[in-house]
Scaffold this motif. Structure first.
Motif, PDB file in Angstrom:
ATOM      1  N   TRP A 144      39.641  32.724 -14.970  1.00 33.05           N
ATOM      2  CA  TRP A 144      40.095  31.452 -15.020  1.00 33.05           C
ATOM      3  C   TRP A 144      41.215  31.112 -14.101  1.00 33.05           C
ATOM      4  O   TRP A 144      42.299  31.644 -14.415  1.00 33.05           O
ATOM      5  CB  TRP A 144      40.223  30.984 -16.585  1.00 33.05           C
ATOM      6  CG  TRP A 144      40.465  29.566 -16.737  1.00 33.05           C
ATOM      7  CD1 TRP A 144      41.771  29.028 -17.366  1.00 33.05           C
ATOM      8  CD2 TRP A 144      39.716  28.493 -16.528  1.00 33.05           C
ATOM      9  NE1 TRP A 144      41.663  27.632 -17.454  1.00 33.05           N
ATOM     10  CE2 TRP A 144      40.373  27.405 -17.148  1.00 33.05           C
ATOM     11  CE3 TRP A 144      38.499  28.485 -15.981  1.00 33.05           C
ATOM     12  CZ2 TRP A 144      40.071  26.112 -17.004  1.00 33.05           C
ATOM     13  CZ3 TRP A 144      37.996  27.094 -16.086  1.00 33.05           C
ATOM     14  CH2 TRP A 144      38.657  25.878 -16.379  1.00 33.05           C
ATOM     15  N   ASN A 145      41.368  30.180 -13.152  1.00 33.88           N
ATOM     16  CA  ASN A 145      42.351  29.723 -12.590  1.00 33.88           C
ATOM     17  C   ASN A 145      42.099  28.341 -11.989  1.00 33.88           C
ATOM     18  O   ASN A 145      41.037  27.886 -12.321  1.00 33.88           O
ATOM     19  CB  ASN A 145      42.616  30.678 -11.495  1.00 33.88           C
ATOM     20  CG  ASN A 145      41.820  30.779 -10.498  1.00 33.88           C
ATOM     21  OD1 ASN A 145      40.826  29.981 -10.309  1.00 33.88           O
ATOM     22  ND2 ASN A 145      41.485  32.131  -9.874  1.00 33.88           N
ATOM     23  N   ASP A 146      42.943  27.752 -11.198  1.00 36.34           N
ATOM     24  CA  ASP A 146      42.664  26.466 -10.703  1.00 36.34           C
ATOM     25  C   ASP A 146      41.607  26.157  -9.820  1.00 36.34           C
ATOM     26  O   ASP A 146      40.797  25.166 -10.015  1.00 36.34           O
ATOM     27  CB  ASP A 146      43.976  25.812 -10.036  1.00 36.34           C
ATOM     28  CG  ASP A 146      45.058  25.514 -10.798  1.00 36.34           C
ATOM     29  OD1 ASP A 146      44.555  24.764 -12.039  1.00 36.34           O
ATOM     30  OD2 ASP A 146      46.148  25.426 -10.683  1.00 36.34           O
ATOM     31  N   SER A 147      41.087  27.245  -9.069  1.00 39.27           N
ATOM     32  CA  SER A 147      40.234  27.065  -8.222  1.00 39.27           C
ATOM     33  C   SER A 147      38.655  27.120  -8.935  1.00 39.27           C
ATOM     34  O   SER A 147      37.685  26.398  -8.862  1.00 39.27           O
ATOM     35  CB  SER A 147      40.087  27.967  -7.098  1.00 39.27           C
ATOM     36  OG  SER A 147      39.586  29.402  -7.650  1.00 39.27           O
ATOM     37  N   LYS A 149      38.434  26.247 -12.143  1.00 34.12           N
ATOM     38  CA  LYS A 149      38.383  24.743 -12.902  1.00 34.12           C
ATOM     39  C   LYS A 149      37.748  23.893 -11.723  1.00 34.12           C
ATOM     40  O   LYS A 149      36.864  23.120 -12.050  1.00 34.12           O
ATOM     41  CB  LYS A 149      39.953  24.443 -13.118  1.00 34.12           C
ATOM     42  CG  LYS A 149      40.052  23.395 -13.800  1.00 34.12           C
ATOM     43  CD  LYS A 149      41.479  23.025 -14.253  1.00 34.12           C
ATOM     44  CE  LYS A 149      41.774  21.720 -14.874  1.00 34.12           C
ATOM     45  NZ  LYS A 149      43.044  21.536 -15.259  1.00 34.12           N
ATOM     46  N   GLN A 150      38.132  24.099 -10.628  1.00 31.87           N
ATOM     47  CA  GLN A 150      37.512  22.920  -9.553  1.00 31.87           C
ATOM     48  C   GLN A 150      36.342  23.046  -9.355  1.00 31.87           C
ATOM     49  O   GLN A 150      35.288  22.069  -9.281  1.00 31.87           O
ATOM     50  CB  GLN A 150      38.637  23.098  -8.212  1.00 31.87           C
ATOM     51  CG  GLN A 150      38.255  21.894  -7.323  1.00 31.87           C
ATOM     52  CD  GLN A 150      38.546  20.531  -7.912  1.00 31.87           C
ATOM     53  OE1 GLN A 150      39.374  20.417  -8.361  1.00 31.87           O
ATOM     54  NE2 GLN A 150      37.247  19.613  -7.766  1.00 31.87           N
ATOM     55  N   GLU A 180      43.275  31.124 -22.479  1.00 31.64           N
ATOM     56  CA  GLU A 180      42.167  30.954 -21.417  1.00 31.64           C
ATOM     57  C   GLU A 180      41.152  29.941 -22.045  1.00 31.64           C
ATOM     58  O   GLU A 180      40.884  29.148 -21.483  1.00 31.64           O
ATOM     59  CB  GLU A 180      41.801  32.072 -20.661  1.00 31.64           C
ATOM     60  CG  GLU A 180      43.039  32.614 -19.703  1.00 31.64           C
ATOM     61  CD  GLU A 180      42.671  34.035 -19.334  1.00 31.64           C
ATOM     62  OE1 GLU A 180      42.865  34.216 -18.045  1.00 31.64           O
ATOM     63  OE2 GLU A 180      42.085  34.938 -19.973  1.00 31.64           O
ATOM     64  N   GLU A 183      41.926  26.681 -22.748  1.00 32.28           N
ATOM     65  CA  GLU A 183      41.919  25.711 -21.761  1.00 32.28           C
ATOM     66  C   GLU A 183      40.758  25.372 -21.219  1.00 32.28           C
ATOM     67  O   GLU A 183      40.452  24.394 -20.546  1.00 32.28           O
ATOM     68  CB  GLU A 183      42.796  26.675 -20.450  1.00 32.28           C
ATOM     69  CG  GLU A 183      44.370  26.439 -20.894  1.00 32.28           C
ATOM     70  CD  GLU A 183      45.322  27.314 -19.791  1.00 32.28           C
ATOM     71  OE1 GLU A 183      44.856  27.874 -18.989  1.00 32.28           O
ATOM     72  OE2 GLU A 183      46.539  27.461 -20.272  1.00 32.28           O
ATOM     73  N   SER A 521      47.469  29.157 -16.469  1.00 26.56           N
ATOM     74  CA  SER A 521      47.602  27.887 -17.023  1.00 26.56           C
ATOM     75  C   SER A 521      47.495  26.820 -15.998  1.00 26.56           C
ATOM     76  O   SER A 521      48.141  25.984 -15.537  1.00 26.56           O
ATOM     77  CB  SER A 521      49.259  27.696 -17.331  1.00 26.56           C
ATOM     78  OG  SER A 521      49.826  28.458 -16.631  1.00 26.56           O
ATOM     79  N   PRO A 522      46.177  26.672 -15.470  1.00 21.14           N
ATOM     80  CA  PRO A 522      45.910  25.782 -14.735  1.00 21.14           C
ATOM     81  C   PRO A 522      46.114  24.388 -15.094  1.00 21.14           C
ATOM     82  O   PRO A 522      46.133  23.306 -14.507  1.00 21.14           O
ATOM     83  CB  PRO A 522      44.466  26.171 -14.323  1.00 21.14           C
ATOM     84  CG  PRO A 522      43.704  26.591 -15.537  1.00 21.14           C
ATOM     85  CD  PRO A 522      44.885  27.450 -16.104  1.00 21.14           C
ATOM     86  N   THR A 523      45.855  24.216 -16.401  1.00 18.01           N
ATOM     87  CA  THR A 523      45.932  22.782 -17.044  1.00 18.01           C
ATOM     88  C   THR A 523      47.244  22.319 -17.309  1.00 18.01           C
ATOM     89  O   THR A 523      47.553  21.181 -17.980  1.00 18.01           O
ATOM     90  CB  THR A 523      44.861  22.751 -18.301  1.00 18.01           C
ATOM     91  OG1 THR A 523      45.601  23.535 -19.281  1.00 18.01           O
ATOM     92  CG2 THR A 523      43.683  22.961 -18.052  1.00 18.01           C
ATOM     93  N   GLN A 525      50.883  20.469 -17.336  1.00 17.97           N
ATOM     94  CA  GLN A 525      51.226  19.380 -16.828  1.00 17.97           C
ATOM     95  C   GLN A 525      52.793  19.348 -17.221  1.00 17.97           C
ATOM     96  O   GLN A 525      53.010  19.809 -18.021  1.00 17.97           O
ATOM     97  CB  GLN A 525      50.578  18.106 -17.184  1.00 17.97           C
ATOM     98  CG  GLN A 525      49.046  18.036 -16.345  1.00 17.97           C
ATOM     99  CD  GLN A 525      48.131  17.340 -17.304  1.00 17.97           C
ATOM    100  OE1 GLN A 525      48.587  16.586 -18.402  1.00 17.97           O
ATOM    101  NE2 GLN A 525      46.890  17.671 -16.809  1.00 17.97           N
TER     102      GLN A 525
END
Lengths: 576, 684
Positions: A144-147, A149-150, A180, A183, A521-523, A525
């Motif tokens: 799990w990471n930002d990519s 998620k994309q 994770e 998220e 923690s890709p989410t 903000q």
């Protein structure tokens, strides 16, 4: 039977089909009617249908016509450490059709660290080439990471995937931390996906495995000893907790034990949106075979979570399936040859995991649940087909016999008796975990995409005819409730005046800083700090001098007429 | 009481109190400021009842009107024959017989401390005590007898005891005499980010004694990175110099590595510690992973100690805290919103699972919610050795106060797991405590004053956590459970004292009235009525979370180490008189079952012949995890003993076969020899 897929043969023989005198069984009711289908779709249902002449007609003679089964969990052609499961998409979907299943949903498993999209494309390619029935895909999230998620976002929006699977087991490999999971679930809830979970506590398993091996237990019995059913129940409980926090619909794959099933049914009673999926193996057999003296036989039962050594488990799970506490059935069909299983001959943790079951699923549930009077034929359709279609948002295209639905049908023979054996099954594996079991109930005719693929015991499956069926997000079956709850779940702060009394000094060295671990923690903000935004929930306090006894208004320790937003703690102290 | 750091303006306490107790908010009667009788006359109408209540009302009503000291008020009670309370039925002259003891009460505290441990003072005034005519209440039965104690130990129990002349005598008049309470969970003087919890060992134990608790067990909480032993010694030093009652110590495990395991062994063997707490919450600070918890539990079981757990899912809490702060919720309500009770129940469930796997006895501290209590009750029904500890706060109040508009009041309730916003929770937990599903009660007493709480005024996640409760514990339980008929006096003794003594291996020295037991006793008055208030409590903090709660039942006389420390509402606690009580491992109450299960739990492999069929080639990257846990965290692992591999040892359980040396072809089907090896090759 040479008309399968050959376009030079007149349509009349291939694409038009009439079933006369059948009893149509949907999940809600049964009724007598004829069915006319054309181009893979059901065109008419009723009596005395007006159909083109010369249409191929099947006389059902009052037998049940049910929607084709949907096997919501398969692992065909799954790569494993350089080898591949022995049933590829051709072999596997053939076995499915032979058992009355006309659609499968396979799991895409990207290696941790690799792209989900590439893995998805790879699986699409394999399946498009070889599948004999319609299929859909779940995608497993193994990191799990930002990519990632994309990619999940793209898969939902563009690729027709609405269900994603996460692992709570397989420590240091597929396993996700609670943060994770939180998220992933949060994200899926936003985008309308279904969160599937492999529920076992991987950390404890790792410890138990080490303990078993230390004790010198290296055979397949170590597999079940190191994965007691409590660990399954624990993880189910945890997954439900997280899903409930994130208001995300949860789908528990492979419910193998009584206690895990109990947790699911309790959670459903409390209102959680959770679906449980027992598999053919957990409904049909138990884990006593892990103690077989025949290593190869014992190893063929190795799957995770393991089959329960408690021989009353299958009956219990069938009961819960009948009562609706468990919702759908899959097979988790993932077969390895004995030579492949033998990778773990000296260490049970190395045995590749998976059992057969795609072919046996429908007959086994009929035998265990319908002939025993636990459920009726309509419930049978619900748990083998309709509920799965609803969860995947494919209903009523799949999972129902109705005008406009896909012509995936099964004429079910309730009286046929078959003995399951590896000698006759359609899987390529040497062992069948249901070996010797006598089952009542079997498909007589199977129609897939409007074409007869099983008739008179002969299978006419065509490799590569299977289509990918895209699933759209926000299935009503799961999300109507979730959406309603989202509207209710708005939290509000208490409007208070500013606290401006004394503040102790403290060191920031420790304290409940709410940061998740950096890796995961890709989410995240930036935290919005009300006190520095100049926006006050309490409104402008009326000036009333020091220490006034306001009734029902602001009530700070020291009431001051000037709100001192954004002033640091130390300054306030000085001012006081 | 002159202990406030700064004065609280009236506005802070003029807010509407919780609805359930709104009618209680009346000023205390001026004449009886600190007396245990405080406020009775003004509240008696709240308890509707039969004739007895009417009489009591009348009686209570008399006191403030007369405006006389309490002692002088007693005679009129004799005019009310239907009231069968022993204290009131006996002629006043017989209430207190012994002359020497009389002076104890009037001596100033400094003088009191004078005879502590000084052997040159005649024993007669200090170490010998006779209680006559008491109804002795243990956890198993109640009976009437006299008790004679000497040197802090109960020497005789019975009738017509032969005791030395001139012994100080207390006449109990048939009043209930029970073992002093044991508060299994306190955090006095706890350091938190450079601050210290408001009540130190002196204030805290004084409050405990005032409430009828004669022993506390405090938590040593080493900062991660600090050695357990040095933290333990630090706590010993603090407690030895200040504690007024006997105490013992739990040690919290806040990190996990090889050194910690050795220190745990030392603590158990040399320092009398038999309980260790692990945290499933406080991510990135105290929280341990499941693997670490597994290893800690395995070590604890081998040492014969009790595994305590702070059960909340710290990962989820961290995520929720972030979400709540993002939504702009920064006040104390965010604390409870970010820690929903499901998260507590989940962690309880998980720790029960790990405890079952490791066959380790489990003790869940701070049971705050219905669902967590349910998980414990279910696990016990399945046979798990697990104990649940509700605390004074969860038994006596709820989490609706987090929404108080008074920030300081709302913040005073901040503790973890939080109080449940469900107002029916206390009643539910009291019921489970009464039926035995929950076993022990603590207070988790760890209050901070408002200035300290204000560290988190802009961010609830920074508010130091902890509530008061050590003083109120016994009375709250009596009021909520015994008065309501949920439990009897014996069960009361069990949950406030005996069970704790049994679990932590202090029984029967503590937790029982028997010859040879410590003389820690409480003469309990079931009719004593009191309104709890920060104005009169013994803690140093400005808020009491039970403010305005009227409780019935309280200690009349408290005896600690054979000495009277509470009498007629006067507390004579002596700083530093508390002894450290060492606890041995393997308490019977807990470990009898564990030991039996250890013997049963031996697992055996299946004796199989050698698999010698074909084996697939595999790539090097293993799919399944290697069973080694992460490198940092495995002190519990014995150095990996070489796994005995039957298959490579040349030893075959099925005996040597004639074809052992014949290589088999891969896909060959061979019929197994009759009764011989059953291998892969016997397909079908």
């Amino acid at each position: 039977m040479s008309y399968q897929g050959k376009k030079n043969i007149p349509k009349i023989t291939s694409d038009r089909l009439l079933i006369k005198g059948g009893r149509i069984v949907n999940d809600d009711q049964s009724f007598h009617a004829d069915i006319y289908m054309e181009d893979g779709l059901i065109k008419q249902i009723g009596d005395n249908l007006i159909v083109p002449g010369g249409v191929k007609t099947i006389e059902a003679n009052g037998k049940m016509v049910i929607p084709g089964g949907i096997d919501i969990h398969t692992h065909f052609q799954m790569p494993y450490r350089g080898t591949t499961t022995v049933d590829d998409f051709n072999q596997g979907s053939k076995a499915a059709l032979a058992g009355g299943t006309t659609m499968i949903v396979d799991h895409v498993i990207p290696e941790p660290g690799t792209s989900l999209m590439e893995a998805y494309d790879q699986w699409r390619q394999w399946a498009d080439e070889k599948t004999c029935c319609d299929y859909s895909l779940h995608v497993d999230i193994t990191h799990w990471n930002d990519s990632v998620k994309q990619e999940v976002d793209n898969l939902i929006k563009e690729k027709g995937v609405n269900s994603f699977h996460v692992y709570m087991a397989y420590k240091d490999y597929y396993q996700m931390s609670n943060s994770e999971l939180y998220e992933v679930f949060t994200f899926l809830a936003e985008r309308g996906g279904i969160a599937q979970v492999h529920a076992e506590n991987g950390e404890i398993i790792a410890e138990e495995q080490a303990r078993m091996l230390q004790m010198g237990i290296t055979g397949p019995e170590g597999h079940v000893l190191s994965r007691p059913e409590e660990l399954e129940a624990e993880a189910v409980f945890r997954a439900i907790t997280i899903a409930s926090q994130t208001n995300c619909p949860l789908y528990v794959t492979r419910v193998m034990s009584k206690s895990a099933a109990d947790i699911i049914s309790q959670a459903r009673k409390k209102g959680n949106v959770v679906f449980g999926e027992p598999i053919t193996a957990s409904l049909g057999t138990d884990g006593t075979h892990y103690w077989s003296k025949n290593w190869a036989k014992a190893a063929s039962f190795v799957t995770s979570p393991p089959l329960s050594p408690d021989p009353t488990t299958p009956d219990y799970l069938n009961t819960l399936l009948s009562s609706g506490d468990l919702s759908v059935t899959g097979s988790a069909h993932c077969t390895f040859s004995v030579a492949q299983k033998a990778i773990g001959k000296d260490d049970f943790t190395q045995i590749p995991e998976g059992v057969n079951g795609v072919e046996e699923r429908m007959a086994l549930i009929w035998d265990k649940a319908v002939t025993t009077g636990k459920m009726d034929e309509n419930m049978f359709v619900a748990v083998t087909s309709t509920n799965a279609a609803k969860i995947l948002n494919l209903y009523p295209r799949k999972g129902r016999i109705a005008v406009g639905s896909d012509a995936d049908l099964v004429i079910w023979d309730t009286d046929s008796i078959r003995t399951i054996t590896a000698k006759t099954h359609n899987s390529a594996a040497e062992y069948n975990v249901f070996e010797g079991m006598e089952l009542r109930g079997a498909p007589l005719v199977v129609i897939c995409q409007g074409k007869i693929v099983l008739e008179d015991g002969n299978l006419h499956a065509t490799s590569g005819v299977g289509r990918f069926i895209p699933c759209s997000p926000f299935p009503d079956f799961a999300y109507k409730r979730v959406k309603a709850r989202k509207q209710l779940a708005v939290l509000r702060a208490v409007p208070r005046g500013m606290y401006d009394g004394p503040v102790s000094e403290f060191s920031m060295s420790r304290g409940g800083t709410p940061s998740a671990s950096a890796r995961t923690s890709p989410t995240k903000q930036p935290v919005r700090n009300l006190h520095q935004s100049g926006f006050s929930l309490a409104g402008n306090p009326a000036p009333c001098g020091d220490l006034c006894n306001s009734t029902g208004g602001m009530s700070t320790i020291f009431l001051k007429d000037i709100p001192s937003f954004g002033v640091s703690v130390m300054v306030v102290k000085g001012a006081v | 009481m002159g202990k406030r750091l700064w004065s609280v303006p009236p506005s802070s306490s003029s807010l509407p109190p919780p609805p359930s107790s709104s009618s209680l908010l009346l000023p205390p009667p001026p004449l009886l400021s600190d007396s245990v009788w405080e406020g009775k006359a003004l509240v008696h109408r709240r308890r509707p009842g039969g004739c007895q209540d009417a009489i009591r009302s009348l009686r209570l009503f008399l006191f403030p009107i007369c405006g006389l000291p309490e002692d002088q008020l007693r005679p009129p009670l004799l005019l009310l024959p239907p009231l069968h309370h022993p204290h009131f039925n006996k002629p006043r002259t017989s209430r207190r017989l012994a002359v020497p003891g009389r002076s104890v009460k009037t001596e100033p505290p400094t003088k009191m401390s004078g005879y502590q441990g000084k052997k040159n003072i005649p024993r007669i005034t200090s170490d010998r005590l006779l209680i006559k005519g008491a109804k002795i209440v243990n956890d198993d039965q109640s009976f009437c007898a006299d008790i004679y104690m000497e040197d802090g130990v109960i020497k005789q129990i019975g009738e017509n005891l032969i005791v030395p002349g001139g012994v100080k005598t207390i006449d109990a008049h048939g009043g209930m005499l029970m073992p002093g309470g044991i508060d299994v969970h306190t955090r006095f003087q706890m350091p938190d980010r450079g601050m210290t919890a408001a009540d130190d060992f002196y204030q805290g134990t004084k409050a405990a004694l005032a409430g009828g608790t004669t022993m506390i067990i405090d938590h040593v909480i080493p900062e991660p990175g600090i050695s357990l032993i040095s933290a333990f010694e630090q706590w010993r030093e603090w407690a030895d110099s200040k504690s007024c009652c006997d105490y013992s110590l739990h040690v919290d495990i806040t990190e996990w590595h090889k050194g910690i395991q050795e220190e745990m062994e030392t603590l158990v063997k040399d320092h009398g510690v038999n309980s260790f707490l692990v945290y499933l919450a406080y991510k990135d600070i105290f929280q341990l992973t499941d693997s670490q918890v597994y290893e800690v539990f395995s070590v604890i079981r081998d040492l014969g100690a009790i595994a305590q757990v702070h059960a909340e899912n710290g990962d989820i809490v961290a995520e929720e805290q972030r979400r709540i702060l993002e939504q702009g919720i920064t006040g104390p309500e965010g604390h409870v919103l970010s820690r929903p009770e499901e998260v507590e129940a989940e962690a309880v469930n998980r720790s029960v699972t790990v405890a079952n796997q490791t066959n380790c006895p489990l003790y869940v501290t701070k049971v705050m919610s219905k669902s967590a209590a349910d998980v414990i009750a279910q696990a016990r029904k399945k046979g798990t050795v697990v104990y649940g500890e509700p605390i004074t706060a969860s038994l006596g109040t709820d989490g609706s106060h987090y929404w108080s508009k008074n920030w300081a009041k709302a913040a005073a309730y901040v503790t973890s797991p939080p109080l449940s916003p469900d107002p029916t929770t206390p009643d539910y937990l009291n019921s489970l405590l009464s039926c035995g599903d929950l076993q022990v009660t603590g207070s988790a007493h760890c209050p901070f004053n408002t200035a300290q709480r204000a560290v988190g005024k802009d961010d609830f996640s920074l508010i130091p956590e902890g509530v008061n409760g050590t003083e109120e514990r016994m009375s709250i339980i009596w009021d909520k459970c015994v008065v309501t008929g949920k439990m009897d006096e014996n069960q009361f003794v069990a949950v406030t004292s005996t069970n704790a003594a049994k679990i932590f291996n202090l029984y029967p020295r503590k937790g029982r009235i028997a010859v040879g037991s410590d003389a820690d006793l409480v003469l309990w008055d079931p009719d004593l009525t009191k309104i709890i208030s920060a104005k009169s409590h013994n803690s140093t903090v400005e808020y009491n979370i039970f403010e305005g709660t009227e409780v019935r039942g309280g200690p009349l006389v408290v005896i600690s180490q054979g000495k009277i420390v509470l009498e007629e509402g006067n507390l004579h606690a002596t700083e530093g008189s508390g002894r450290y009580v060492a606890r041995k491992p393997f308490p019977d109450y807990v470990y009898k079952r564990i030991k039996a299960r250890s013997r049963l739990a031996e697992l055996r492999g299946v004796p199989r012949g050698l698999y010698d069929g074909p084996v697939c080639e595999v790539s090097v990257t293993p799919k399944t995890m290697t069973p080694a846990s992460s490198a940092k965290t495995s002190p519990a692992k014995q150095p990996n003993q070489p796994v005995r591999n039957l298959h490579q040892s040349g030893f075959s359980l099925s005996g040597a076969q004639i074809d052992d040396n014949v290589p088999r072809r891969n896909t060959q089907r061979i019929v197994a020899p009759p009764g011989g090896r059953a291998n892969i090759t016997s397909l079908g």
